[in-house]
Design an enzyme around this catalytic site. Sequence first.
Site, PDB file in Angstrom:
ATOM      1  CB  SER B 172      54.258 -40.656  66.612  1.00  0.00           C
ATOM      2  OG  SER B 172      55.238 -39.642  67.072  1.00  0.00           O
ATOM      3  CG  ASP B 337      57.920 -39.966  59.607  1.00  0.00           C
ATOM      4  OD1 ASP B 337      58.569 -39.105  59.969  1.00  0.00           O
ATOM      5  OD2 ASP B 337      57.079 -41.148  60.260  1.00  0.00           O
ATOM      6  CG  HIS B 370      55.896 -38.180  62.333  1.00  0.00           C
ATOM      7  ND1 HIS B 370      56.186 -39.593  62.637  1.00  0.00           N
ATOM      8  CD2 HIS B 370      55.359 -37.824  63.527  1.00  0.00           C
ATOM      9  CE1 HIS B 370      55.947 -39.919  63.585  1.00  0.00           C
ATOM     10  NE2 HIS B 370      55.317 -38.988  64.291  1.00  0.00           N
TER      11      HIS B 370
END
Lengths: 213, 398
Positions: B172, B337, B370
């Site tokens: 991320s 994601d 995610h």
Amino acid sequence: MNIIQPPIRYVAKNMRLDQRLIAEMIKPGSRVLDIGCGDATLIDHLFRTRGCDARGIEIDMAEVTRAVSHGLPVMHGDADNDLAYYPDNAFDYVVLSRTLQAVERPREVLRHMLRIGTRALVSFSNFGHWQVRWKLLRTGKMPVTAVWGRPWFDTPNIHPCTIADFFELCEDEGYLVEDWLAVDENGRRSPWRKSARMANLFGEQGLFLLTKA
Amino acid sequence: MPGGSGRLACVGKNAYMAGMDGTESAPIAHQHVRFTGGLTLECGVTLPDLVVAYRCYGRLNAARSNAVLICHALTGDQYVIERHPLTGRGGWWENVVGPGLTIDTDRFFVICANVLGGCMGSTGPMSPKGDDPNDLWGTDFPPITIRDMVRAQKKLIDHLGIERLFAVTGGSMGGMQVLEWAATYPDHVYAAVPIATAPLHSAQNIAFNEVGRQAITSDPAYAGGLYWRQGTVPERGLAIARMMAHITYLSETALTRKFGRRLRTGTAVSFAGDTFEVESYLQHQGSTFVRRFDANSYLTITRAMDYFDLAAEYDDDLARAFSGTKTRFCVVSFSSDWLFPTAQSRDVARALNRAGANVSFVEIDSDKGHDAFLLDEPDFHRALAGFLSGCAEHAGLP
């Protein structure tokens, strides 16, 4: 807790016949891109035995995951869509083994291969083999053989070609055939080493080393 | 140098943290290093005093060649595999980092620093502005970028006497830092693993961040960003921001599997409150978050993410960010994601190809969204471990 397995070391005897022949044609220390590299057996072999900087592209994500898990540089992608993203002359050899018949635009793929690399190594199953011809003649149906094992409606092989077809394409595109060979079912190379016509009839697989003329 | 203690460790002045009841709780001593030379930020402002809080795991080898830098995500911190000093919970990547695990601390020296702008000991909005320990930066804290975060980390790496990192990895926002590390310090990164990330923060992601920021700033307790002066915390706004963001970290499949439409209390139907299990789950996520995170930090870091556009730093050509790089890359994405979709990772992989870089790229099949990079995903762990092993072999590491 997850247990990490040590990487499996591939050895040449696990490689497909055409991959072994391809490996023999590649000079040690070369930069190699293998398109449709599967689990990257050839890449590992070239790195370990020939000191090559070999990388791969593979369309099947499970194979990519397996290759990366073995520490081999493979990216998910396919010949039709991803070759455009490689710079000119980035490799000494670009390999396409048993994949040409499955790509959408074989001519463009070959052009990219010889843009990206100095030499292209292409292997494919020969649709001109006598068994294929005989089956079509005898039954009048799309031939199903050991090599062409799937029915016409369920095959990824949308662009089969013969050794004669491939020679013709190379001439049309202005590629120089530096070396070529054909092998039968058992991997024997002779006796058609000198005759393209005989190779087109008895060779089960063709292997070509090309450069730009 | 086990556990990062020894001559390189530097535990000094305390960082301050507001407690959940709004009063200042006992200050927590985070291991840190202070750079009195400060840091000039991309915005032009110079932070006169830079503190980088960090934790280390494993042992640095004699050649100092086995260091792995982990970059944490938006609300992560340096407590990767140990009890968190504030929440008492385990580390956020305990399933990946540790002895014999994917990032093997028997083999690698693992470093993780709290990002610049954070609230776990590194310089951020809750840090003193000058000599007066009660005069904090607050909303005066200058805007920072992902590159500023990376430059602060580089100071730490230099301080630890590490010339080249064996690997830099993170998911991320951590992945953004990985990309920035590889672009800014190519000679100091042998291998880079950007996970579930993107070369820029998309308009959709900026939009989500903005909703979170609005939730915080419109909470009366935020008090124009001066809540710390009056000893309050904008709990409501911060919790809502976290709840909304948390939805984006999951997938519809994951939420359905976890909660479905299950009611919390039998068949009772009420107008408001936590009727459905998924609601009480989110409320729990929100309320635990406010105990450990500072509102101004949240605003600062989400802004840094929004500013991130690596190609923009290189004439809008992402490949130029990596031209001539010798770093080996492994780009990883997850199929479900939707916050950092695979297409963005593919853009990174293709740009690396254009730059002639050595790149592996794999999309891990997962339905966990995610957050998959934090969870039990055996294929991901195998790919990460295999890539690191392969690189270690090329780098000549034992």
